[in-house]
Each structure stands twice: as C-alpha cells, then as structure tokens.
Design a protein around this motif. Structure first.
Motif, PDB file in Angstrom:
ATOM      1  N   LYS A  51       0.839  -1.203   0.000  1.00 13.75           N
ATOM      2  CA  LYS A  51       0.000   0.000   0.000  1.00 13.75           C
ATOM      3  C   LYS A  51       0.876   1.256   0.000  1.00 13.75           C
ATOM      4  O   LYS A  51       0.460   2.316  -0.464  1.00 13.75           O
ATOM      5  CB  LYS A  51      -0.901  -0.079   1.242  1.00 13.75           C
ATOM      6  CG  LYS A  51      -1.722   1.123   1.552  1.00 13.75           C
ATOM      7  CD  LYS A  51      -3.083   1.090   0.908  1.00 13.75           C
ATOM      8  CE  LYS A  51      -3.787   2.430   1.159  1.00 13.75           C
ATOM      9  NZ  LYS A  51      -4.888   2.692   0.293  1.00 13.75           N
ATOM     10  N   ARG A  53       1.888   2.590   2.797  1.00 13.36           N
ATOM     11  CA  ARG A  53       1.313   3.370   3.889  1.00 13.36           C
ATOM     12  C   ARG A  53       2.233   3.342   5.104  1.00 13.36           C
ATOM     13  O   ARG A  53       2.740   2.282   5.461  1.00 13.36           O
ATOM     14  CB  ARG A  53      -0.043   2.760   4.258  1.00 13.36           C
ATOM     15  CG  ARG A  53      -0.744   3.444   5.390  1.00 13.36           C
ATOM     16  CD  ARG A  53      -2.068   2.771   5.683  1.00 13.36           C
ATOM     17  NE  ARG A  53      -3.145   3.502   5.079  1.00 13.36           N
ATOM     18  CZ  ARG A  53      -4.428   3.295   5.345  1.00 13.36           C
ATOM     19  NH1 ARG A  53      -4.800   2.363   6.176  1.00 13.36           N
ATOM     20  NH2 ARG A  53      -5.349   4.013   4.772  1.00 13.36           N
ATOM     21  N   SER A 138      -8.271   0.747   1.406  1.00 19.88           N
ATOM     22  CA  SER A 138      -8.707   0.790   0.012  1.00 19.88           C
ATOM     23  C   SER A 138      -7.573   0.281  -0.887  1.00 19.88           C
ATOM     24  O   SER A 138      -6.396   0.478  -0.572  1.00 19.88           O
ATOM     25  CB  SER A 138      -9.106   2.217  -0.366  1.00 19.88           C
ATOM     26  OG  SER A 138      -8.098   3.129   0.010  1.00 19.88           O
ATOM     27  N   ASN A 140      -5.602   0.858  -3.311  1.00 25.31           N
ATOM     28  CA  ASN A 140      -4.869   1.806  -4.152  1.00 25.31           C
ATOM     29  C   ASN A 140      -3.576   2.137  -3.428  1.00 25.31           C
ATOM     30  O   ASN A 140      -3.459   1.881  -2.228  1.00 25.31           O
ATOM     31  CB  ASN A 140      -5.692   3.097  -4.315  1.00 25.31           C
ATOM     32  CG  ASN A 140      -6.082   3.697  -2.968  1.00 25.31           C
ATOM     33  OD1 ASN A 140      -6.943   3.151  -2.274  1.00 25.31           O
ATOM     34  ND2 ASN A 140      -5.439   4.772  -2.568  1.00 25.31           N
ATOM     35  N   SER A 146      -8.940   5.913  -4.882  1.00 26.41           N
ATOM     36  CA  SER A 146      -9.404   4.559  -4.584  1.00 26.41           C
ATOM     37  C   SER A 146      -9.859   3.880  -5.877  1.00 26.41           C
ATOM     38  O   SER A 146     -10.181   4.541  -6.864  1.00 26.41           O
ATOM     39  CB  SER A 146     -10.576   4.604  -3.605  1.00 26.41           C
ATOM     40  OG  SER A 146     -10.169   5.165  -2.380  1.00 26.41           O
ATOM     41  N   HIS A 236      -5.051  13.762  -0.384  1.00 23.53           N
ATOM     42  CA  HIS A 236      -5.414  12.352  -0.304  1.00 23.53           C
ATOM     43  C   HIS A 236      -6.454  12.100  -1.371  1.00 23.53           C
ATOM     44  O   HIS A 236      -7.072  13.030  -1.854  1.00 23.53           O
ATOM     45  CB  HIS A 236      -5.984  12.070   1.083  1.00 23.53           C
ATOM     46  CG  HIS A 236      -5.685  10.684   1.548  1.00 23.53           C
ATOM     47  ND1 HIS A 236      -4.454  10.303   1.990  1.00 23.53           N
ATOM     48  CD2 HIS A 236      -6.455   9.585   1.641  1.00 23.53           C
ATOM     49  CE1 HIS A 236      -4.486   9.025   2.327  1.00 23.53           C
ATOM     50  NE2 HIS A 236      -5.702   8.561   2.138  1.00 23.53           N
ATOM     51  N   TYR A 237      -6.675  10.847  -1.721  1.00 19.42           N
ATOM     52  CA  TYR A 237      -7.680  10.524  -2.732  1.00 19.42           C
ATOM     53  C   TYR A 237      -7.414  11.344  -4.000  1.00 19.42           C
ATOM     54  O   TYR A 237      -8.339  11.851  -4.629  1.00 19.42           O
ATOM     55  CB  TYR A 237      -9.097  10.834  -2.225  1.00 19.42           C
ATOM     56  CG  TYR A 237      -9.426  10.295  -0.847  1.00 19.42           C
ATOM     57  CD1 TYR A 237      -9.607   8.921  -0.646  1.00 19.42           C
ATOM     58  CD2 TYR A 237      -9.550  11.138   0.246  1.00 19.42           C
ATOM     59  CE1 TYR A 237      -9.911   8.425   0.608  1.00 19.42           C
ATOM     60  CE2 TYR A 237      -9.849  10.643   1.509  1.00 19.42           C
ATOM     61  CZ  TYR A 237     -10.023   9.290   1.681  1.00 19.42           C
ATOM     62  OH  TYR A 237     -10.323   8.804   2.917  1.00 19.42           O
TER      63      TYR A 237
END
Ligand code: TXA
Ligand code: MG
Length: 333
Positions: A51, A53, A138, A140, A146, A236-237
């Motif tokens: 991810k 992250r 999610s 992505n 996403s 984000h997104y």
C-alpha cells in the motif's frame, strides 16, 4: 445471496491466499479493499509495504457478522451497537476500543480499532469462509484515488496481489462513513454516503461534525496526530494530475483564463462550458450517482495528460458532504 460456481471457486482461492498470509483484493459496496489476515503480523507488514502506507496509519478490520464485534472490540457502547444493527452490512465504520488480542500493526499503535461489515456478497463470502477478520485499506497506493472496479485494482497493484476478486463496479463509490466512539462523545471522522442526519436519527445529536474542507482542523478536534488518519491528510484521494475545484459561478471565466494562459484542461462539471474544446465529463446532479462514478471519472480525466483537472464544486447540501470532502482532499491547495 447464492454465488455462481465461478465466484465460489474465486472466493476459495481468496481464502487460501489469506490463510497463506498473502494479499487479496476484494469488492465492497464502497471501494475495493486490499485484504490481509488481520491476525497475521507478517501479512500486515506486507500489506503496508504494498500500500505504501506508513506503519502508524491504522487499517479497518472487515467482519462478516455482528456477533464478531465483541471479539474485536473490548467495549461496544450501546449507541455504537445500534448503528451497527441499523447500517451493517453497509458503508459505515465504527472506531471502538480494541480487544486485547488486536495487533498494534492493525491499529497503527492506537488503543482503538476500526470495524466494518461490508455489503457485498463476495466480500461477505470471503470473510465468512476465512473465519477471521480481514484487515483492508482501500486497494490503491497510499494517497491516490481509490479503485472502484477490479481492472483499476489490477492496474494499480496487479503483481503485488495474490488474488483479485472481481465483483463488478462498486455501488456506493466512495469510502465508508467513519464514526469514532473511542475518544469521548461520538463524532464523524470521515463523512461518507451514510449522512450525519442518518446517524443522528439513530443515536441522537452528534457533538461535533468534521466540517468539509477542514482537514487541518481534524487533528485539533480529535486530539489525535493527524497522520494517523490518512483520510484526514490534506492531500489524499488524489489523481496524479493537479485538480482544481471551481465554484459554479466562476467556472466559465476560470476555464477561459486558464485556456488563454496555454494550460491543457479537462473538466468535470454539471453544464458544458461554452467555447471550450476540452475533454469534458458531465457530472450528474444526484449525489448517489455522482459518488458512484466519482473515482472512475477522476481516473479517466487523469489519463488525459492535461495540465489541470477542473472540477465544478458540488452543492453545499445534505447528501453531498462525503463527495465534497473527497474533492476537497483531491484538490491542489
Ligand atoms: O469504505 C471503506 O472504508 C474502505 C473499504 C475497503 O472498506 N476502506 C477504506 O480504508 O477506506 P482506508 O484504510 O483507505 O481508510 C480507512 C480510514 C483511514 O483514514 C484510517 O486512518 C481510519 O480509517 N481508521 C482506521 N482505524 C482507525 C482507528 N483505530 N482510529 C482512527 N481512524 C482509523
Ligand atoms: Mg484509502
């Protein structure tokens, strides 16, 4: 719902992969999730790597029945339980005090855990047959848009995922509404398509709502470090192409000015901008349909090799708050 034999065998493949500590992407009604065994520290490590992250950012644990709540949360306040009964399976995540066994890798080191039962037959079959909790952000890469269909997951994460379950396009289209019960009075951490009014009709008035466009305020409101709420990060997104949100009344003039300055534009708006020879997607005026196609539309516009994606601001009305939140976070600051 009865699954087709093909789906059943895909689910079995998914379950086997989860049991081996591998990653499985699966459809939910909101967006596709990138799943790992929530009780397997090695699998979680891989999940965070793929991810991209940071380890301090928590992931939601997906369950298949409300009875599992007690084994993942150490306390379930009565209003939280009522929300679960009303909206699960569905696009709602509850943040609750974590049960002792819940790994800190899932919670980003926090004492709370995010829990949700998704409303998609493939997701429910996968989680049920697996038998445990499925940790899933999610599907992505961190900070990007996403994925709301299997081909977008494959394009983003393809070779890093053991199995991608294809459940078609997601019905809701943006991520779940998150309600936090772990830091005092309940509050919405991330707006979604279950609206504050719907939550309040079950549990009474919420103390505070996270205002749209107010990501920097999130940290001071929650008292949590902002980095622990990826949805709370200002960017984000987001598509790779810079995105600019423009209020309706300035749309014509802003587009004209940007074109004049030589910028290559593409546009998502309710009405066509006159004179412009630019790639244009017509936005729908109904929030459920707008949300359903939002990430697909942004992904399409991202492929146009424009300098800028222009998005017309959405109405400041109930029903649009989750969409306005995602657009604000996708926009350049
Ligand atoms: O609709 C959804 O929620 C999708 C599908 C796959 O279920 N999942 C999703 O996951 O959007 P993710 O990781 O992209 O976003 C989850 C959000 C993050 O902002 C995370 O910080 C927050 O939930 N979260 C998870 N656990 C939390 C916790 N214990 N405390 C506060 N925030 C938490
Ligand atoms: Mg996400």
């Amino acid at each position: 719902m009865k699954l087709s034999p093909i789906d059943q065998s895909e689910v079995r493949r998914g379950v086997a992969a989860l049991k081996q500590g591998l990653l499985v992407a699966f459809p939910t009604e909101t967006v596709y999730g990138l799943g790992a065994d929530a009780a397997n520290a090695e699998a979680l490590k891989r999940l965070y790597e793929v991810k991209g992250r940071p380890p301090s950012h928590p992931v939601i644990v997906h369950l298949s029945s409300i009875e599992q709540l007690d084994s993942w949360a150490s306390a379930v306040p009565e209003p939280a339980f009522r929300l679960a009964e009303k909206f699960w399976p569905g696009p709602l995540t509850l943040i609750l005090a974590k049960a002792p066994h819940v790994l800190l890798q899932v919670t980003g080191g926090q004492a709370s855990v995010g829990l949700r039962i998704p409303d998609h037959p493939l997701a429910l079959a996968l989680i049920q047959e697996f038998g445990g909790g499925v940790a899933a952000p999610s599907a992505n890469r961190f900070g990007r848009l996403s994925a709301t269909c299997a081909s977008d997951v494959a394009a983003d994460l393809g070779c890093d995922v053991a199995v991608i379950l294809d459940g078609g396009p997601c019905e809701v289209g943006i991520e779940s509404t998150i309600v936090d019960f772990a830091s005092g009075s309940p509050q919405i951490l991330r707006p979604g398509m279950i609206l504050p009014e719907q939550i309040e009709s079950v549990i009474g008035k919420l103390q505070r709502k996270v205002p749209v466009n107010a990501s920097p305020a999130l940290e001071s409101q929650t008292g949590q470090p902002q980095a622990r709420h990826p949805g709370g990060l200002p960017s984000h997104y987001a598509p790779a192409t810079p995105l600019m949100l423009v209020p309706s009344q300035f749309l014509e003039s802003e587009v004209a000015e940007l074109l004049h300055s030589g910028k290559r534009l593409c546009l998502l708006s309710f009405e066509k901008v006159t004179l412009s020879e630019i790639v244009w997607l017509q936005a729908v005026r109904e929030p459920l349909a707008y949300a359903r196609s939002l990430y697909q539309n942004l992904r399409f516009l991202d492929l146009q090799k424009a300098d800028l994606i222009i998005v017309e601001s959405v109405p400041e009305q109930a029903g649009w708050t989750g969409i306005a939140d995602r657009l604000a976070r996708a926009a350049i600051k």
